[in-house]
Motif scaffolding. Structure first.
Motif, mmCIF file in Angstrom:
data_model
loop_
_atom_site.group_PDB
_atom_site.id
_atom_site.type_symbol
_atom_site.label_atom_id
_atom_site.label_comp_id
_atom_site.label_asym_id
_atom_site.label_seq_id
_atom_site.Cartn_x
_atom_site.Cartn_y
_atom_site.Cartn_z
ATOM 1 N N GLN A 27 0.844 -1.191 0.000
ATOM 2 C CA GLN A 27 0.000 0.000 0.000
ATOM 3 C C GLN A 27 0.885 1.248 0.000
ATOM 4 N N ASP A 28 0.231 2.372 -0.227
ATOM 5 C CA ASP A 28 0.952 3.647 -0.290
ATOM 6 C C ASP A 28 0.918 4.254 1.128
ATOM 7 N N VAL A 29 2.029 4.140 1.842
ATOM 8 C CA VAL A 29 1.986 4.447 3.277
ATOM 9 C C VAL A 29 2.775 5.717 3.611
ATOM 10 N N THR A 30 2.148 6.574 4.400
ATOM 11 C CA THR A 30 2.816 7.785 4.894
ATOM 12 C C THR A 30 2.823 7.737 6.424
ATOM 13 N N LEU A 31 3.969 8.029 7.004
ATOM 14 C CA LEU A 31 4.090 8.025 8.470
ATOM 15 C C LEU A 31 4.383 9.457 8.912
ATOM 16 N N ILE A 32 3.528 9.932 9.831
ATOM 17 C CA ILE A 32 3.651 11.325 10.278
ATOM 18 C C ILE A 32 4.148 11.365 11.710
ATOM 19 N N GLU A 33 5.191 12.132 11.954
ATOM 20 C CA GLU A 33 5.747 12.176 13.312
ATOM 21 C C GLU A 33 6.091 13.623 13.667
ATOM 22 N N LYS A 34 5.713 14.037 14.862
ATOM 23 C CA LYS A 34 5.973 15.438 15.237
ATOM 24 C C LYS A 34 7.441 15.697 15.564
ATOM 25 N N ASN A 35 8.171 14.657 15.972
ATOM 26 C CA ASN A 35 9.598 14.839 16.304
ATOM 27 C C ASN A 35 10.451 14.791 15.048
ATOM 28 N N ILE A 128 8.098 9.240 5.122
ATOM 29 C CA ILE A 128 8.089 9.695 6.518
ATOM 30 C C ILE A 128 8.086 11.219 6.524
ATOM 31 N N ILE A 129 7.091 11.781 7.195
ATOM 32 C CA ILE A 129 7.066 13.245 7.318
ATOM 33 C C ILE A 129 7.383 13.585 8.772
ATOM 34 N N TYR A 130 8.573 14.133 8.986
ATOM 35 C CA TYR A 130 8.998 14.509 10.339
ATOM 36 C C TYR A 130 8.475 15.908 10.673
ATOM 37 N N ARG A 131 8.539 16.245 11.924
ATOM 38 C CA ARG A 131 8.150 17.593 12.412
ATOM 39 C C ARG A 131 6.733 17.971 11.943
ATOM 40 N N ALA A 132 5.851 16.999 11.870
ATOM 41 C CA ALA A 132 4.479 17.273 11.403
ATOM 42 C C ALA A 132 3.509 16.875 12.516
ATOM 43 N N VAL A 133 2.741 17.851 12.982
ATOM 44 C CA VAL A 133 1.795 17.588 14.077
ATOM 45 C C VAL A 133 0.387 17.453 13.511
ATOM 46 N N MET A 134 -0.241 16.299 13.721
ATOM 47 C CA MET A 134 -1.627 16.127 13.268
ATOM 48 C C MET A 134 -2.532 17.051 14.074
ATOM 49 N N LYS A 135 -3.381 17.795 13.374
ATOM 50 C CA LYS A 135 -4.268 18.738 14.061
ATOM 51 C C LYS A 135 -5.729 18.366 13.934
ATOM 52 N N VAL A 149 -2.405 18.879 8.961
ATOM 53 C CA VAL A 149 -1.172 19.002 9.745
ATOM 54 C C VAL A 149 -1.063 20.459 10.204
ATOM 55 N N ALA A 150 -0.383 20.684 11.340
ATOM 56 C CA ALA A 150 -0.335 22.021 11.937
ATOM 57 C C ALA A 150 0.150 23.102 10.976
ATOM 58 N N ASP A 151 1.040 22.733 10.032
ATOM 59 C CA ASP A 151 1.547 23.767 9.112
ATOM 60 C C ASP A 151 0.560 24.064 7.978
ATOM 61 N N GLY A 152 -0.625 23.455 8.038
ATOM 62 C CA GLY A 152 -1.660 23.771 7.051
ATOM 63 C C GLY A 152 -1.794 22.726 5.951
ATOM 64 N N ARG A 153 -0.810 21.821 5.878
ATOM 65 C CA ARG A 153 -0.885 20.788 4.837
ATOM 66 C C ARG A 153 -2.088 19.870 5.046
#
Ligand SMILES: Cc1cc2nc3c(=O)[nH]c(=O)nc-3n(C[C@H](O)[C@H](O)[C@H](O)COP(=O)(O)OP(=O)(O)OC[C@H]3O[C@@H](n4cnc5c(N)ncnc54)[C@H](O)[C@@H]3O)c2cc1C
Length: 433
Positions: A27-35, A128-135, A149-153
């Motif tokens: 599958q097409d997988v994206t992992l989001i992590e705030k750190n 992997i998207i680092y420094r991304a906070v789910m909002k 994401v917090a940056d508007g994405r």
């Protein structure tokens, strides 16, 4: 058939395993992590050595969870300790099993575990998207559509796996936003409470003993419930209790800290003790420093020792009974001057020492805050999650994994296995269903 867009939020053990399993299934997988890094809490686990699982059988394993452990049966049937150990060993990381069947990497470094997971994520082309906070989470007709994401994405998603952890050690990133969003979407959240947490004592002497570990001791915790009618002006009166409960620990280790007590025995029982520590309750612990000896056997040993060393001070004599650092405090609690000669110890003092060996008492005033707990109890209610798939029973295409759900266990590798297993199950079902 087009690959599903699966978004995993949280790169702890649960989220990384979910992303790995979903990507194995193409599958097409994206992992989001705030750190800016993966597995920040995982790196701290097992004092930096990572006790990743426990090699005991399934029934013994489930007994180490608080009441909700049965929920994990399906996850463990799908991916249990041998599967996890094979996962790492097949990727070149050797493991070892230590006392009480705790499993660690042979390198003694949690970083080795994170490195294997990272390599696998890269190999499987997980974005992997680092420094991304789910909002926020977007739905359409009660189905997952994407997240903000917090940056508007805006990240589109066909499936979303939430693996945002508990709320302890919040500096590692687990701050509870996942719970808030789950609540907003209609899930019940069982109140978050500390588990595996050190305890504060009224007495100050643990501060003097900070860092000292007592091995082979037993603890007896006692709860006295005192009704308002029986409440005296003193908070620590024990004579007017309305109800009494006791927990006796197995033999194990205790650690003194600057505010009280910690170590494996205390942490294991702390969840229950934290529940006891309500207003009007008085909780204390008695440390049995010599659990293998009865009072009579202790008396005989002391008398023999006193006879052989009648000219020695009591302080020096007790060094063969107790860790050196404990002796002064022990004598202070017993109200005996350390330089008193053994020959001058009265029978009453000797009996006092024997009682103290068997029950050195500390009043527990509170559990340390949830942020200092190793694990968060409570979380997304199990009633709202299908245990066979980890899918929400409320929102289609939404899955949960890891510490954010209402499951928690003792120390010994049980919590990490639960995170890896629920992550695996969520990843697989998000990919296949
Ligand atoms: C000091 C310590 C030692 C421990 N040692 C052990 C041990 O040896 N063995 C054991 O079994 N257990 C141990 N535990 C418990 C174990 O580490 C946890 O149960 C486990 O890490 C939980 O995994 P998780 O993936 O659910 O959550 P976490 O590991 O907490 O990962 C959650 C991730 O989600 C990210 N996140 C949160 N919110 C957002 C958001 N809004 N947007 C983007 N990302 C977000 C966080 O940054 C974090 O990286 C220990 C815990 C502590 C604190």
């Amino acid at each position: 058939m087009n690959a599903k867009r699966i978004v995993v939020v949280g790169a702890g053990p649960a989220g990384m395993m979910a992303a790995i399993r979903a990507s194995e299934l193409r599958q097409d997988v994206t992992l989001i992590e705030k750190n800016p890094i993966l597995g920040k809490k995982l790196l701290l686990s097992g004092k930096g050595r990572c006790n990743l699982t426990n090699a005991c059988d399934l029934d013994s394993f489930l007994k180490r969870f608080s009441k909700n452990g049965q929920f994990l049966r399906d996850a463990f049937k799908k991916f249990f300790h041998l599967d996890l150990m094979r996962f790492f060993e097949q990727r070149g990381l050797k493991l070892k099993t230590e006392r009480q069947l705790r499993v660690f990497p042979q390198t003694n470094r949690a970083n080795s575990i994170v490195e294997v997971l990272k390599k696998e994520l890269y190999k499987n082309k997980v974005k992997i998207i680092y420094r991304a906070v789910m909002k926020d989470i977007f739905l359409q007709e009660n189905k997952i559509k994407g997240l903000l994401v917090a940056d508007g994405r805006i990240i589109p998603a066909d499936r979303l796996i939430l693996a945002t952890g508990g709320v302890s050690y919040s500096f590692t990133g687990s701050t509870g936003e996942g719970h808030e969003l789950a609540r907003k979407l209609g899930h019940r959240i069982i109140p978050l409470r500390p588990g595996l947490v050190p305890l504060e004592t009224r007495q100050q002497y643990p501060n003097l003993l900070e860092g000292l570990t007592l091995k082979n001791i037993r603890l007896k915790f006692t709860l006295l419930q005192i009704s308002n009618a029986n409440r005296s002006s003193s908070k620590f009166v024990t004579g007017f209790s309305d109800g009494k409960k006791e927990i006796i620990s197995p033999i194990g280790e205790l650690l003194f800290t600057h505010f009280g007590i910690s170590g494996p025995l205390v942490l294991s029982l702390s969840g229950e003790i934290a529940v006891w520590l309500k207003e009007n309750n008085h909780v204390y612990v008695e440390i049995d420093l010599k659990p293998a000896l009865s009072k009579e056997q202790l008396r005989a040993r002391l008398l023999r020792e006193f006879k052989l060393n009648s000219k020695k001070t009591i302080k020096n004599t007790l060094k063969s009974f107790l860790p050196k650092r404990l002796v002064d405090v022990f004598l202070e609690v017993a109200k005996i001057l350390p330089d008193k000669k053994v020959s001058q110890i009265t029978q009453k003092e000797r009996e006092g020492l024997i009682s103290l060996f068997k029950a050195m008492r500390l009043d527990i005033i509170k559990a340390r805050p949830i942020d200092e707990a190793m694990i968060t109890r409570g979380g997304v209610s199990l009633k709202d999650i299908n245990p066979r798939t980890m899918e929400s029973r409320i929102i289609k295409g939404l899955y949960f994994a890891g510490e954010m759900i209402d499951v928690d266990a003792d120390t010994g590798g049980f919590n990490l296995q639960a995170a890896f297993s629920t992550g695996y199950l969520a990843g697989e079902n998000a990919a296949l269903n």
